[in-house]
Design an enzyme around this catalytic site. Structure first.
Site, mmCIF file in Angstrom:
data_model
loop_
_atom_site.group_PDB
_atom_site.id
_atom_site.type_symbol
_atom_site.label_atom_id
_atom_site.label_comp_id
_atom_site.label_asym_id
_atom_site.label_seq_id
_atom_site.Cartn_x
_atom_site.Cartn_y
_atom_site.Cartn_z
ATOM 1 N N SER A 47 29.206 41.449 44.238
ATOM 2 C CA SER A 47 29.745 42.491 44.362
ATOM 3 C C SER A 47 29.128 43.995 44.321
ATOM 4 O O SER A 47 29.227 45.111 44.787
ATOM 5 C CB SER A 47 31.289 42.830 43.812
ATOM 6 O OG SER A 47 31.097 42.503 42.564
ATOM 7 N N ASP A 193 37.300 50.018 36.732
ATOM 8 C CA ASP A 193 37.586 48.260 36.282
ATOM 9 C C ASP A 193 36.534 47.824 35.005
ATOM 10 O O ASP A 193 36.607 47.010 34.627
ATOM 11 C CB ASP A 193 37.569 47.598 37.429
ATOM 12 C CG ASP A 193 36.136 47.750 38.095
ATOM 13 O OD1 ASP A 193 35.077 48.259 37.431
ATOM 14 O OD2 ASP A 193 35.932 46.896 39.111
ATOM 15 N N HIS A 196 32.357 47.386 37.701
ATOM 16 C CA HIS A 196 31.211 47.708 39.094
ATOM 17 C C HIS A 196 30.814 49.142 38.713
ATOM 18 O O HIS A 196 31.626 50.176 38.343
ATOM 19 C CB HIS A 196 32.128 47.688 40.138
ATOM 20 C CG HIS A 196 32.475 46.283 40.441
ATOM 21 N ND1 HIS A 196 33.839 45.881 40.166
ATOM 22 C CD2 HIS A 196 31.826 45.356 40.914
ATOM 23 C CE1 HIS A 196 34.042 44.540 40.436
ATOM 24 N NE2 HIS A 196 32.919 44.245 41.071
#
Length: 226
Positions: A47, A193, A196
């Site tokens: 990601s 979060d 990331h």
């Protein structure tokens, strides 16, 4: 007054006469200069490579291409990241990600292995298989590792972190030991979060990754010259 049909040439005679005419000079088509193709740097990752949570132009691969361009390197950086991919997932889709035009592959996998607590030996085997395939295809690799924090256990962290240094040595591949160096744990560079990077974090990662990509590109030039 009536003329006999025999005095009029038919289709066959007309075509035969045309074919019998001497051919004129054949003009060669003008040559058009074809610009050289940009070397493709494929970033095989998860990601972070996919740019989760940021716009495409602010994701790490786009930032990397911009930094390389600023250094005078005219390359195309292909983002081959998939959200949630482990090293096993990257191995499974390696051929599709590479295509037939990859000059350099950045292997940036292992973060999700770490998050899922997968055995370091499994991560090692998957990454080794990826690097072996790249070597068979004569595609230089650059490795981007992920550091396991000590809170996961000193032995686990030691075994996991050794995966990247050992493979970089075994395959003579340039290594960025920790993809999130200078970014992880920073509110300035991370999304809410805590996993990331944000747009600025992606810029930092790209800058850190650039030297190892430059080394791999130099090796690609050597391979192409052989």
């Amino acid at each position: 007054m009536k003329f006999a049909d025999a005095h009029l040439p038919g289709r066959r005679e007309i075509l035969a006469g045309l074919l019998a005419l001497p051919a004129g000079p054949v003009l060669a088509a003008p040559r058009v200069a074809v610009p050289p193709r940009q070397p493709v740097v494929t970033v095989l990752g998860d990601s972070i490579t996919a740019g989760l949570g940021v716009r495409p132009g602010e994701a790490m691969p786009a930032r990397l291409q911009a930094v390389l361009a600023a250094r005078g390197l005219n390359v195309q950086v292909r983002a081959a990241g998939r959200n949630g991919d482990t090293s096993a997932g990257g191995l499974a889709r390696l051929e599709a990600a590479l295509g037939g035009d990859t000059a350099v592959c950045v292997v940036a996998l292992g973060g999700n292995d770490l998050l899922q607590g997968l055995r370091p030996e499994a991560t090692r085997a998957n990454l080794r298989a990826i690097l072996t395939r790249l070597r068979e295809r004569r595609i230089p690799a650059a490795i981007a590792g992920i550091n396991a924090p000590a809170l996961l256990g000193a032995d686990y962290a030691r075994r996991f972190n050794a995966v990247y240094t050992d493979l970089a040595r075994d395959f003579a591949a340039p290594l960025l030991p920790n993809l999130l160096a200078g970014v992880r744990g920073s509110r300035r560079y991370m999304q809410s979060d805590g996993i990331h990077p944000n747009a600025e974090g992606a810029r930092v990662i790209a800058a850190n990754l650039t030297p190892v990509v430059v080394q791999a590109l130099a090796r690609a030039t050597q391979v192409a010259a052989r």
